[in-house]
Design an enzyme around this catalytic site. Structure first.
Site, PDB file in Angstrom:
ATOM      1  N   GLY A  57       5.015   2.374 -12.362  1.00 29.87           N
ATOM      2  CA  GLY A  57       6.362   2.315 -12.916  1.00 29.87           C
ATOM      3  C   GLY A  57       6.704   0.920 -13.385  1.00 29.87           C
ATOM      4  O   GLY A  57       5.823   0.096 -13.627  1.00 29.87           O
ATOM      5  N   CYS A  58       7.981   0.647 -13.527  1.00 26.52           N
ATOM      6  CA  CYS A  58       8.437  -0.665 -13.985  1.00 26.52           C
ATOM      7  C   CYS A  58       7.862  -1.764 -13.090  1.00 26.52           C
ATOM      8  O   CYS A  58       7.950  -1.690 -11.862  1.00 26.52           O
ATOM      9  CB  CYS A  58       9.959  -0.725 -13.971  1.00 26.52           C
ATOM     10  SG  CYS A  58      10.632  -2.336 -14.426  1.00 26.52           S
ATOM     11  N   PHE A  59       7.290  -2.770 -13.710  1.00 27.85           N
ATOM     12  CA  PHE A  59       6.611  -3.798 -12.909  1.00 27.85           C
ATOM     13  C   PHE A  59       7.553  -4.690 -12.119  1.00 27.85           C
ATOM     14  O   PHE A  59       7.129  -5.383 -11.199  1.00 27.85           O
ATOM     15  CB  PHE A  59       5.658  -4.650 -13.747  1.00 27.85           C
ATOM     16  CG  PHE A  59       6.134  -5.084 -15.113  1.00 27.85           C
ATOM     17  CD1 PHE A  59       7.474  -5.302 -15.404  1.00 27.85           C
ATOM     18  CD2 PHE A  59       5.204  -5.285 -16.135  1.00 27.85           C
ATOM     19  CE1 PHE A  59       7.887  -5.712 -16.667  1.00 27.85           C
ATOM     20  CE2 PHE A  59       5.601  -5.706 -17.402  1.00 27.85           C
ATOM     21  CZ  PHE A  59       6.957  -5.916 -17.672  1.00 27.85           C
ATOM     22  N   TRP A  60       8.837  -4.691 -12.408  1.00 27.51           N
ATOM     23  CA  TRP A  60       9.779  -5.525 -11.655  1.00 27.51           C
ATOM     24  C   TRP A  60       9.728  -5.211 -10.159  1.00 27.51           C
ATOM     25  O   TRP A  60       9.629  -6.100  -9.326  1.00 27.51           O
ATOM     26  CB  TRP A  60      11.200  -5.313 -12.161  1.00 27.51           C
ATOM     27  CG  TRP A  60      11.458  -5.744 -13.568  1.00 27.51           C
ATOM     28  CD1 TRP A  60      10.707  -6.583 -14.332  1.00 27.51           C
ATOM     29  CD2 TRP A  60      12.562  -5.331 -14.390  1.00 27.51           C
ATOM     30  NE1 TRP A  60      11.269  -6.727 -15.578  1.00 27.51           N
ATOM     31  CE2 TRP A  60      12.403  -5.974 -15.641  1.00 27.51           C
ATOM     32  CE3 TRP A  60      13.653  -4.485 -14.189  1.00 27.51           C
ATOM     33  CZ2 TRP A  60      13.319  -5.795 -16.689  1.00 27.51           C
ATOM     34  CZ3 TRP A  60      14.566  -4.304 -15.228  1.00 27.51           C
ATOM     35  CH2 TRP A  60      14.399  -4.955 -16.461  1.00 27.51           C
ATOM     36  N   TYR A 203      20.119  -1.832 -12.299  1.00 28.52           N
ATOM     37  CA  TYR A 203      18.795  -1.227 -12.236  1.00 28.52           C
ATOM     38  C   TYR A 203      18.053  -1.700 -10.994  1.00 28.52           C
ATOM     39  O   TYR A 203      17.462  -0.898 -10.263  1.00 28.52           O
ATOM     40  CB  TYR A 203      17.996  -1.598 -13.497  1.00 28.52           C
ATOM     41  CG  TYR A 203      16.618  -0.972 -13.532  1.00 28.52           C
ATOM     42  CD1 TYR A 203      16.377   0.189 -14.245  1.00 28.52           C
ATOM     43  CD2 TYR A 203      15.551  -1.539 -12.815  1.00 28.52           C
ATOM     44  CE1 TYR A 203      15.107   0.780 -14.251  1.00 28.52           C
ATOM     45  CE2 TYR A 203      14.297  -0.961 -12.826  1.00 28.52           C
ATOM     46  CZ  TYR A 203      14.078   0.196 -13.541  1.00 28.52           C
ATOM     47  OH  TYR A 203      12.837   0.778 -13.531  1.00 28.52           O
TER      48      TYR A 203
END
Length: 234
Positions: A57-60, A203
């Protein structure tokens, strides 16, 4: 946070941020999978540093989780699975580059093993049963993928996926793929250390802070409060 404020332990800061969301965030923080450790793992090598590349998923959020793992010396957001000339956020976001948003983890194998990193990855860093999506993000760039650095890593990853599927700890089979590592390309600087720099982003508060909280609760012996940051090396 202004320079005149006394720094707070990061977990306390994250908890305060998450508290702004009320019961919804508390519920999200309870979604960790409790899974057994890998039956097969890499043996300790003489190398001072090993690397692991994973996507979920989102790398953050994935970066943030592993920045808090003891034995990890670096966790860098980037792209893997495609070619160098498409390794940029605008192209990857289109979903046709072949890349996944990935994180390259450098770690001390004497402190944490590859299998232990995978246990955290499958347990708290993302939901491995989701196909080409995580939370609000969808597309092949958000797929669940392990990119082995060696044949040994490949064997450990494949064996662990088979082990978890056989154990039935998830409601359905894992969607995680194991793909050859063609190269890892660091993401743009504004994507690095994103959770630390933007803890009050909606987010981050909804999707990523619960992951760090789950790490602290589920793997307290692996958790460290102070993250290792990309910015510290600049």
């Amino acid at each position: 946070m202004t320079p005149t404020h006394k720094p707070r332990p990061l977990l306390a800061l994250l908890a305060a941020a998450c508290g702004l969301l009320g019961a919804g965030a508390a519920q999200a923080a309870e979604t960790a999978f409790i899974i057994p450790p890998p039956a097969m793992d890499q043996t300790t090598t003489a190398a001072a540093t090993e690397k692991a590349v994973i996507a979920g998923g989102c790398f953050w959020g994935v970066q943030a989780v592993f920045q808090h793992v003891k034995g990890v010396t670096s966790a860098v957001s980037g792209y893997a699975g495609g070619k160098a000339d498409t390794a940029n956020y605008d192209t990857v976001s289109g979903g046709r580059s072949g890349h996944a948003e990935a994180v390259e983890i450098s770690y001390d194998p004497k402190q944490v093993s590859y299998g232990q990193l995978l246990q955290i990855y499958f347990s708290v860093a993302h939901d491995p049963t989701q196909l080409n999506r995580q939370g609000p993000d969808s597309g092949t760039q958000y797929r669940s993928t392990v990119f082995p650095e060696s044949d040994s890593q490949r064997k450990v990853a494949e064996a662990y996926i088979a082990q978890l599927n056989k154990a039935g700890v998830y409601s359905k089979a894992l969607a995680t793929t194991v793909e050859p590592l063609q190269g890892f390309y660091p993401a743009e600087s504004y994507h690095q250390d994103y959770l630390v720099r933007h803890p009050y982003s909606m987010y981050i508060m909804v999707n990523d802070i619960p992951k760090v909280e789950n790490l602290a609760k589920t793997f307290p012996d692996r958790y460290r409060d102070k993250p290792v940051l990309v910015g510290d090396k600049g």
